[in-house]
Design a protein around this motif. Structure first.
Motif, PDB file in Angstrom:
ATOM      1  N   SER A  43       4.223  -2.194 -12.350  1.00  0.00           N
ATOM      2  CA  SER A  43       3.470  -3.442 -12.522  1.00  0.00           C
ATOM      3  C   SER A  43       2.140  -3.421 -11.757  1.00  0.00           C
ATOM      4  N   GLY A  44       1.824  -2.263 -11.159  1.00  0.00           N
ATOM      5  CA  GLY A  44       0.558  -2.175 -10.445  1.00  0.00           C
ATOM      6  C   GLY A  44       0.612  -2.720  -9.033  1.00  0.00           C
ATOM      7  N   MET A  45       1.816  -3.098  -8.595  1.00  0.00           N
ATOM      8  CA  MET A  45       1.983  -3.573  -7.211  1.00  0.00           C
ATOM      9  C   MET A  45       2.218  -2.376  -6.304  1.00  0.00           C
ATOM     10  N   ILE A  46       1.796  -2.535  -5.059  1.00  0.00           N
ATOM     11  CA  ILE A  46       2.037  -1.473  -4.096  1.00  0.00           C
ATOM     12  C   ILE A  46       3.537  -1.409  -3.802  1.00  0.00           C
ATOM     13  N   LYS A  47       4.082  -0.200  -3.739  1.00  0.00           N
ATOM     14  CA  LYS A  47       5.511  -0.062  -3.430  1.00  0.00           C
ATOM     15  C   LYS A  47       5.743  -0.533  -1.997  1.00  0.00           C
ATOM     16  N   LYS A  48       6.738  -1.388  -1.828  1.00  0.00           N
ATOM     17  CA  LYS A  48       6.939  -2.063  -0.538  1.00  0.00           C
ATOM     18  C   LYS A  48       7.218  -1.090   0.599  1.00  0.00           C
ATOM     19  N   TYR A  49       7.880   0.009   0.260  1.00  0.00           N
ATOM     20  CA  TYR A  49       8.308   0.902   1.337  1.00  0.00           C
ATOM     21  C   TYR A  49       7.269   1.967   1.680  1.00  0.00           C
ATOM     22  N   VAL A  50       6.149   1.985   0.950  1.00  0.00           N
ATOM     23  CA  VAL A  50       5.064   2.890   1.333  1.00  0.00           C
ATOM     24  C   VAL A  50       4.429   2.344   2.612  1.00  0.00           C
ATOM     25  N   ASN A  51       4.332   3.187   3.615  1.00  0.00           N
ATOM     26  CA  ASN A  51       3.799   2.724   4.895  1.00  0.00           C
ATOM     27  C   ASN A  51       2.293   2.918   4.944  1.00  0.00           C
ATOM     28  N   ILE A  52       1.573   1.812   5.114  1.00  0.00           N
ATOM     29  CA  ILE A  52       0.124   1.882   5.290  1.00  0.00           C
ATOM     30  C   ILE A  52      -0.212   1.123   6.565  1.00  0.00           C
ATOM     31  N   LEU A  53      -0.761   1.842   7.530  1.00  0.00           N
ATOM     32  CA  LEU A  53      -1.106   1.238   8.810  1.00  0.00           C
ATOM     33  C   LEU A  53      -2.611   1.324   9.010  1.00  0.00           C
ATOM     34  N   VAL A  54      -3.206   0.215   9.417  1.00  0.00           N
ATOM     35  CA  VAL A  54      -4.635   0.201   9.749  1.00  0.00           C
ATOM     36  C   VAL A  54      -4.743   0.078  11.267  1.00  0.00           C
ATOM     37  N   ASN A  55      -5.291   1.083  11.899  1.00  0.00           N
ATOM     38  CA  ASN A  55      -5.412   1.113  13.362  1.00  0.00           C
ATOM     39  C   ASN A  55      -4.084   0.777  14.049  1.00  0.00           C
ATOM     40  N   GLY A  56      -3.004   1.334  13.522  1.00  0.00           N
ATOM     41  CA  GLY A  56      -1.710   1.170  14.191  1.00  0.00           C
ATOM     42  C   GLY A  56      -0.939  -0.070  13.809  1.00  0.00           C
ATOM     43  N   ARG A  57      -1.470  -0.879  12.877  1.00  0.00           N
ATOM     44  CA  ARG A  57      -0.736  -2.077  12.445  1.00  0.00           C
ATOM     45  C   ARG A  57      -0.395  -1.952  10.963  1.00  0.00           C
ATOM     46  N   HIS A  58       0.897  -2.157  10.649  1.00  0.00           N
ATOM     47  CA  HIS A  58       1.325  -2.134   9.250  1.00  0.00           C
ATOM     48  C   HIS A  58       0.586  -3.234   8.494  1.00  0.00           C
ATOM     49  N   ILE A  59       0.094  -2.920   7.284  1.00  0.00           N
ATOM     50  CA  ILE A  59      -0.725  -3.924   6.583  1.00  0.00           C
ATOM     51  C   ILE A  59       0.069  -5.193   6.278  1.00  0.00           C
ATOM     52  N   GLN A  60       1.394  -5.064   6.218  1.00  0.00           N
ATOM     53  CA  GLN A  60       2.180  -6.284   5.957  1.00  0.00           C
ATOM     54  C   GLN A  60       2.027  -7.306   7.082  1.00  0.00           C
ATOM     55  N   SER A  61       1.777  -6.826   8.289  1.00  0.00           N
ATOM     56  CA  SER A  61       1.583  -7.755   9.412  1.00  0.00           C
ATOM     57  C   SER A  61       0.117  -8.162   9.540  1.00  0.00           C
ATOM     58  N   LEU A  62      -0.724  -7.652   8.656  1.00  0.00           N
ATOM     59  CA  LEU A  62      -2.134  -8.069   8.597  1.00  0.00           C
ATOM     60  C   LEU A  62      -2.269  -8.929   7.341  1.00  0.00           C
ATOM     61  N   SER A  63      -3.124  -8.529   6.408  1.00  0.00           N
ATOM     62  CA  SER A  63      -3.248  -9.329   5.179  1.00  0.00           C
ATOM     63  C   SER A  63      -2.878  -8.511   3.938  1.00  0.00           C
ATOM     64  N   GLY A  64      -1.922  -7.595   4.111  1.00  0.00           N
ATOM     65  CA  GLY A  64      -1.481  -6.788   2.977  1.00  0.00           C
ATOM     66  C   GLY A  64      -2.627  -5.974   2.398  1.00  0.00           C
ATOM     67  N   ILE A  65      -2.626  -5.828   1.071  1.00  0.00           N
ATOM     68  CA  ILE A  65      -3.679  -5.023   0.448  1.00  0.00           C
ATOM     69  C   ILE A  65      -5.034  -5.721   0.505  1.00  0.00           C
ATOM     70  N   LYS A  66      -5.020  -7.003   0.888  1.00  0.00           N
ATOM     71  CA  LYS A  66      -6.302  -7.721   1.036  1.00  0.00           C
ATOM     72  C   LYS A  66      -6.899  -7.552   2.428  1.00  0.00           C
TER      73      LYS A  66
END
Ligand SMILES: [Zn+2]
Lengths: 243, 91
Positions: free
Chosen positions: B50-73
């Motif tokens: 569906s074009g959504m990011i897979k939930k279990y793919v880990n993406i960290l920006v400067n040591g913070r998981h994007i889920q605890s920031l603003s996600g893909i935004k």
């Protein structure tokens, strides 16, 4: 304690450090791929009490990596096989075994009697339970995980460092995965090194860092990780120390 | 601005070990992923059907998981380090 047994590590850990190792109790969650080498090295190092929890029996497909269990142990309870080997490796060590599956009702009681927790689980549902219990009881947690040729490790000090949930907020899918035993050996060796350093206040811990072992290209790398102030598991617990 | 992207585990096969990605103006994690996946056949590693990011793919920006920031935004700034890696869950 037969001191001679520890002659080669006392120069590193100190005589008082070796006493602290003897006085320490470690809970190992799982007697599988990571739990086997962790338990072997911790027992050999002279940890006072090792509590190892596993509810499973030995399957032939475990034998490529779960080195506490040998060909003759197939179908035995892993904890029985583990206890037998560990007592022979080092009779100084008290081995406690638990045949319960770790769940949300028993986790706090199971880990509560130990000073440190080694994560040797094979799924994140159980890891999150350990993480929560570690934070609630203020017990350091030594994380390791493996898949194929790669593995990861980090050390969690409750109230001070990023916890497992800060780093991995989502439960990954579970399933049977390929693995060589040596990957488990690398990651478990990192975990045990961290445990011994923590107990003896030696060196620098792998806190607020996620280490990656990549056996496919033979590299070790790391990234910094930070506490999530909104973390569902560790927010507002203990002393918050931001650097 | 330049964003440093580091990939780990099997994501290295698709993204390489480390690369600098140049993005224009204000950019988000989504812009970065679009750019990253363009020259590679890596889209399916990161996104579901569906074009959504897979939930279990880990993406960290400067040591913070994007889920605890603003996600893909999550907005990126020059010099940010983005780590991207698949789950490793076995034991
Ligand atoms: Zn946390």
């Amino acid at each position: 304690m037969t001191r001679e047994r520890y002659d080669r590590q006392i120069p590193l850990l100190g005589a008082d450090g070796q006493e602290r190792v003897r006085d320490a109790s470690v809970f190992i969650a799982g007697a599988g791929g990571l739990g086997s080498p962790s338990a072997i090295y911790l027992a050999a190092a002279g940890i006072g009490r090792i509590t190892i929890a596993d509810f499973d029996t030995v399957d032939p497909s475990n034998l490529n990596r779960q080195i506490l269990h040998w060909s003759d142990d197939v179908s035995r309870m892993k904890i029985d096989s583990a206890r037998e080997k560990l007592e022979k490796i080092n009779p100084d060590v008290e081995i406690d075994v638990i045949s319960e599956k770790i769940d949300e009702n028993n986790v706090s009681k199971l880990v509560g009697g130990s000073d440190l927790i080694v994560d040797a689980m094979d799924n994140f549902r159980a890891r999150y339970l350990l993480n929560k219990a570690a934070i609630a009881r203020n017990i350091p947690l030594f994380h390791g995980a493996v898949h194929g040729f790669v593995g990861q490790a980090t050390t969690v000090i409750p109230g001070e460092t990023a916890c497992l949930r800060c780093i991995f907020p989502n439960n990954p899918p579970e399933g049977v995965f390929p693995i060589i035993g040596a990957t488990c050996g690398v990651v478990a060796s990192i975990q045990v090194t961290e445990v011994l350093k923590y107990i003896t206040c030696t060196g620098t811990l792998a806190t607020n860092r996620l280490l990656f072992w990549n056996g496919a290209d033979t590299t070790m790398s790391e990234i910094p990780v930070e506490r999530d102030p909104g973390c569902a598991d560790c927010k507002g617990t203990g002393v918050t120390r931001y650097e | 601005m330049i964003i440093k992207v580091k990939a780990f585990a099997r994501f290295r096969e698709a993204f390489g070990k480390e690369q600098d990605i140049e993005l224009d103006g204000t950019a988000t994690v989504m812009d970065l992923l679009t750019e990253l996946c363009a020259p590679h056949d890596a889209h399916d590693m990161i996104f579901d059907e569906s074009g959504m990011i897979k939930k279990y793919v880990n993406i960290l920006v400067n040591g913070r998981h994007i889920q605890s920031l603003s996600g893909i935004k999550t907005e990126l700034a020059g010099g940010d380090e983005v780590a991207i890696f698949p789950p490793v869950a076995g034991g």
